[in-house]
Design an enzyme around this catalytic site. Structure first.
Site, mmCIF file in Angstrom:
data_model
loop_
_atom_site.group_PDB
_atom_site.id
_atom_site.type_symbol
_atom_site.label_atom_id
_atom_site.label_comp_id
_atom_site.label_asym_id
_atom_site.label_seq_id
_atom_site.Cartn_x
_atom_site.Cartn_y
_atom_site.Cartn_z
ATOM 1 N N THR A 43 -0.766 3.916 4.389
ATOM 2 C CA THR A 43 -1.264 2.550 4.173
ATOM 3 C C THR A 43 -0.456 1.856 3.081
ATOM 4 O OG1 THR A 43 -2.839 3.107 2.424
ATOM 5 C CG2 THR A 43 -3.623 3.372 4.683
ATOM 6 N N CYS A 44 -0.738 0.572 2.905
ATOM 7 C CA CYS A 44 -0.002 -0.174 1.884
ATOM 8 C C CYS A 44 -0.707 -0.094 0.535
ATOM 9 C CB CYS A 44 0.185 -1.620 2.321
ATOM 10 S SG CYS A 44 -1.384 -2.453 2.467
ATOM 11 N N ASP A 45 -1.745 0.734 0.434
ATOM 12 C CA ASP A 45 -2.499 0.828 -0.817
ATOM 13 C C ASP A 45 -1.930 1.924 -1.715
ATOM 14 O OD1 ASP A 45 -4.319 0.916 -2.819
ATOM 15 O OD2 ASP A 45 -6.053 1.355 -1.564
ATOM 16 N N SER A 46 -1.716 1.589 -2.991
ATOM 17 C CA SER A 46 -1.156 2.562 -3.943
ATOM 18 C C SER A 46 -2.086 3.729 -4.215
ATOM 19 C CB SER A 46 -0.867 1.882 -5.275
ATOM 20 O OG SER A 46 0.154 0.968 -5.092
ATOM 21 N N ASN A 102 -6.112 -0.707 7.268
ATOM 22 C CA ASN A 102 -4.793 -1.168 7.746
ATOM 23 C C ASN A 102 -4.656 -1.079 9.269
ATOM 24 O OD1 ASN A 102 -2.183 -0.395 5.262
ATOM 25 N ND2 ASN A 102 -3.569 -2.101 5.431
#
Ligand SMILES: Cc1ncc(COP(=O)(O)O)c(C=O)c1O
Length: 388
Positions: free
Chosen positions: A338-341, A377
């Site tokens: 996903t684009c989450d850190s 996402n």
């Protein structure tokens, strides 16, 4: 610091357990397979079930569906003569597909909404767990005589990895008043239950709870209540990254405590979830990205914390990382797609250098893993592939 393990190490361990790793290996090396995929071994479900009943001869197994409600697990347990512990309408519908008699299921959720309660009663369930007077009041809605189990809690010095005594369970001194209240509603006080917590490596916690059950049963006898069932919950531990003792050794003090303290007329059941469901599943992932950041190798996988690895967060679990690549182990990070850190599963892992397209295996990913994942996402979630 955690290191990845090699195929041959996992193969040796699997072989010792009687598990055939060959099929998993073949699927791993197959070029055209899509990842992420969860490989679910039916024979491993059977082995786990058989090992537990051999270790606890007086205990009847009600598989707790919550860690993994896959149809293959439910049908293997059912075909082995096992029963089920359910907590919701969805779980009830799943297990009823086997043809099991609903009267024999245990509904173990101590707090049930009215629609959930009504649904369970309509489907023919009779055995319910409660742990407080407000829940007992809900029983007045039902004319059919229900069998009610009281869940109590115990205090222990050492706790399980997942504490299940925080949210549920009454104090020992509340059991008799609750039994009295159940009687006043016209329902049947039927027995007692406890859950000492999940991934519990201390058999003495079960022993202590069984001793408490014995004292409670004696008090209940004196007050004219007939205890017919004791449910010792789940909690049995699984080997992830740390070794644990074999299940027969772990259960020996528990089986002895049951024989010593609980009279033969009382039926004993258990609700194992993790022990049945964890080891049969192996996750295959692919590396989809690679970067070097802050002196570490970062690998981005096609499955992450928002999906199968959600167990790292909710179940406080770490799964063994298996690689077929050899070489010097380097400080690495495994992150999700996903684009989450926040989507990072392993930071500080030591593994050989990998490249995009390489695959990794994660063993024992069958319990409390994909069930708590999400569609964040809108990424593809892994499919199951049932093997052997
Ligand atoms: C009431 C109840 N029974 C059984 C289980 C299964 O426990 P385990 O997976 O530790 O065997 C749980 C887990 O949350 C539970 O809440």
């Amino acid at each position: 610091m955690t290191h990845s393990v090699t195929f041959s190490e996992v193969e040796k361990k699997a072989h010792k357990r009687g598990m055939n790793f060959k099929e998993i290996k073949e699927l791993f090396y197959k070029k055209e397979n899509t990842t992420p995929t969860l490989l679910l071994s039916k024979s491993e479900i059977r082995r786990n079930y058989d090992a537990l009943i051999a270790a606890l001869p007086r205990v009847r197994i009600h598989y707790a569906v919550k860690p993994n409600a896959h149809d293959a697990i439910i049908s293997e347990v059912y075909n082995r003569g096992g029963n089920f512990d359910v907590c919701s309408a969805g779980e009830i519908e799943k297990v009823l597909k086997t043809g099991i008699d609903p009267k024999t299921l245990i509904h173990s959720h101590p707090i049930k909404s009215i629609p959930e309660f009504d649904f369970a009663i309509d489907k023919g369930l009779e055995l319910f767990v409660i742990d407080n007077p407000t829940e007992v009041e809900k029983l007045t809605r039902y004319n059919k005589k229900l069998k009610i189990i009281i869940r109590f809690r115990i205090n222990t010095n050492s706790t399980a990895v997942v504490n299940l005594q925080y949210k549920f369970g009454c104090q020992l001194e509340d059991v008799l008043p609750l039994a009295q209240k159940i009687k006043e509603t016209g329902h049947d006080f039927y027995g007692l239950c406890f859950h000492i917590g999940s991934q519990c490596t201390y058999s003495e916690n079960y022993v202590k709870a069984i001793e408490s059950a014995h004292s409670l049963i004696t008090q209940l006898d004196t007050d004219g209540f007939n205890t017919r069932l004791l449910d010792i919950g789940g909690g049995f531990p699984v080997e992830y990254t740390e070794p644990i003792i074999p299940i027969n050794e772990f259960c020996k003090p528990i089986a002895d405590a049951i024989d010593y303290h609980i009279r033969p007329g009382i039926q004993i059941i258990s609700e194992p979830g993790r022990y049945i469901a964890a080891t049969p599943t192996t996750l295959i992932c692919s590396i989809i990205g690679k970067a070097q950041r802050d002196g570490k190798m970062w690998y981005y996988l096609d499955d992450g914390l928002y999906s199968t690895f959600s167990g790292i967060l909710y179940d406080q679990c770490q799964y063994p990382v298996v690689s077929n690549i050899t070489g010097e182990h380097k400080l690495s990070v495994l992150a999700g797609p996903t684009c989450d850190s926040f989507d990072v599963m392993y930071d500080g892992l030591m593994i050989p250098e990998h490249n995009i397209g390489d695959k990794l295996l994660f063993t024992s990913t069958g319990a409390y893993c994909e069930v708590s994942g999400s569609n964040f996402n809108s990424l593809r979630r892994p499919d199951y592939l049932v093997i052997d």
